[in-house]
Motif scaffolding. Structure first.
Motif, short mmCIF file in Angstrom:
data_model
loop_
_atom_site.label_atom_id
_atom_site.label_comp_id
_atom_site.label_asym_id
_atom_site.label_seq_id
_atom_site.Cartn_x
_atom_site.Cartn_y
_atom_site.Cartn_z
N VAL A 34 -25.69 -2.67 6.02
CA VAL A 34 -26.36 -1.63 4.64
C VAL A 34 -25.47 -1.66 3.59
CG1 VAL A 34 -27.39 -0.11 6.00
CG2 VAL A 34 -25.05 0.17 6.16
N GLY A 35 -24.72 -2.79 3.44
CA GLY A 35 -23.71 -3.12 1.99
C GLY A 35 -22.19 -2.22 1.85
N ILE A 36 -21.87 -2.09 3.48
CA ILE A 36 -20.84 -1.44 3.23
C ILE A 36 -19.63 -2.33 3.77
CG2 ILE A 36 -19.13 0.27 4.85
CD1 ILE A 36 -22.22 1.63 5.78
N THR A 37 -18.55 -2.21 2.72
CA THR A 37 -17.37 -3.06 2.31
C THR A 37 -16.20 -2.62 2.84
OG1 THR A 37 -16.79 -1.92 0.40
CG2 THR A 37 -18.18 -4.10 0.43
N TYR A 38 -15.21 -3.48 3.57
CA TYR A 38 -14.57 -2.18 4.79
C TYR A 38 -13.48 -4.32 4.55
CZ TYR A 38 -16.68 -5.98 7.42
OH TYR A 38 -17.19 -6.44 8.53
N GLN A 39 -11.57 -3.54 4.75
CA GLN A 39 -10.42 -4.16 4.81
C GLN A 39 -10.67 -4.59 6.52
OE1 GLN A 39 -7.71 -3.59 2.42
NE2 GLN A 39 -8.62 -2.25 1.46
#
Length: 219
Positions: free
Chosen positions: A192-197
């Motif tokens: 769903v295109g969620i960016t994260y570190q």
């Protein structure tokens, strides 16, 4: 034989939370959500090192408390008490209740220029549901030591996290985590295109002081 039917009734509860540090509307606010069997006061003790005159840390306590000991007989003043955010029983209403509770807490504290929500262990699911289903829009969401709840609507999550930095914290020796579940989690987020570190520390299922210090300096 008469049929037994289930019903629900809304009641008023008195919730408890603890806080340490100070901040005004220009300061920094952290909400830290404890895990299963933990209590807010004991959990908050892990965060006193990052509290300052411009950073306040708030630890809400789950509404459901229970005695931790398994010894027979009556529980006395020395018996440890923990809490849980929910169980499988009446789960939809449990979720609804704690989201409303956390929304009311945030509304009572007021708007702060920088807000972080951290969920640890069972608190990961609680924090995620609060962001997606509640009214809070934090600058950063930290998920520590567990995975997103499997029933979380990822499309709604993508919308809710549009302006929120997502940080996933994992201990290298955390028995609650495994490679297969980690890969599935990453696939869900990427789909769903969620960016994260991702922050990995050397340790187990715990709030690691060095990892916490690193997170506090990045806020």
């Amino acid at each position: 034989m008469l049929e037994v039917t289930e019903h629900h009734l809304e009641v008023t509860r008195t919730a408890r939370y603890y806080r340490v540090g100070h901040c005004d509307h220009k300061g920094e606010l952290w909400y830290v959500l404890h895990g299963y069997r933990q209590a807010a006061a004991r959990f908050l003790s892990r965060f006193t090192t990052i509290a300052t005159d411009s950073r306040m840390v708030v630890a809400p306590e789950a509404l459901n408390r229970f005695y931790l000991g398994s010894e027979p007989g009556r529980h006395g003043p020395e018996s440890m008490v923990g809490a849980t955010w929910m169980t499988r029983e009446d789960r939809e209403f449990e979720i609804q209740d704690y989201v409303r509770y956390l929304d009311a807490l945030a509304e009572g504290i007021g708007l702060i220029s920088s807000t972080t929500v951290l969920g640890f262990s069972q608190g990961v699911a609680t924090a995620a549901r609060w962001i997606v289903l509640g009214r809070i829009q934090p600058d950063r969401l930290i998920l520590w030591g567990d995975y997103l709840p499997p029933d979380l609507d990822m499309e709604l999550a993508s919308s809710a996290l549009k302006h929120t930095e997502l940080v996933i914290v994992r201990g290298s020796e955390d028995p609650a985590l495994d490679e297969e579940s980690t890969m599935k989690e990453e696939e869900r987020l990427k789909s769903v295109g969620i960016t994260y570190q991702v922050l990995v520390y050397s340790g187990g299922h715990e709030i690691d002081p060095q990892a916490l210090s690193q997170l506090s300096t990045q806020s």
